[in-house]
Design an enzyme around this catalytic site. Structure first.
Site, PDB file in Angstrom:
ATOM      1  N   CYS A   1       2.090  -1.724  -7.244  1.00 14.11           N
ATOM      2  CA  CYS A   1       0.785  -1.208  -7.216  1.00 14.11           C
ATOM      3  C   CYS A   1      -0.277  -1.911  -8.022  1.00 14.11           C
ATOM      4  O   CYS A   1      -0.199  -1.846  -9.105  1.00 14.11           O
ATOM      5  CB  CYS A   1       0.761   0.338  -7.326  1.00 14.11           C
TER       6      CYS A   1
ATOM      7  N   CYS B   1      -2.616   0.409 -10.244  1.00  7.73           N
ATOM      8  CA  CYS B   1      -1.922   1.094 -11.048  1.00  7.73           C
ATOM      9  C   CYS B   1      -1.727   0.228 -12.370  1.00  7.73           C
ATOM     10  O   CYS B   1      -1.900   0.837 -13.541  1.00  7.73           O
ATOM     11  CB  CYS B   1      -0.400   1.577 -10.584  1.00  7.73           C
TER      12      CYS B   1
END
Length: 104
Positions: free
Chosen positions: A31, A34
């Site tokens: 991600c 993230c």
């Protein structure tokens, strides 16, 4: 205090036994947002380690915890202030905005 990685519900329960504000961050290796948010969490930890406990949960390694917190997308964070679960924080949030959300 360092950012804590948890993989089991038991570990999470133990880390929630604190008087500090808790931020649980749900993430995954692949991600991109993230990875960007990890820098914000690191900055938050450096500035407020005595007030905020940061817990990270990899959704791929701990899908049961993610399901319990109704994580539908990542990054997804949850604040626990005075042992009360607050509304979810969805997506990347800049440091200053996160500070305001926490109220510190």
């Amino acid at each position: 205090m360092s950012i804590v990685q948890v993989t089991t519900k038991e570990e999470l329960r133990e880390h929630l036994k604190t008087k500090k504000i808790v931020l649980i961050n749900f993430w995954a290796e692949w991600c991109g947002p993230c990875k960007m948010f990890k820098g914000v969490l690191k900055e938050l930890n450096e500035e407020f380690s005595g007030k905020v406990k940061i817990i990270r949960v990899n959704v791929e390694k701990s899908p049961d915890i993610a399901a319990e917190y109704k994580v539908m997308g990542i990054p997804h964070s949850r604040l626990i202030i005075h042992h009360k679960l607050r509304e979810p924080i969805i997506g990347y949030v800049p440091f200053e905005q996160l500070k305001q959300m926490i109220g510190i």
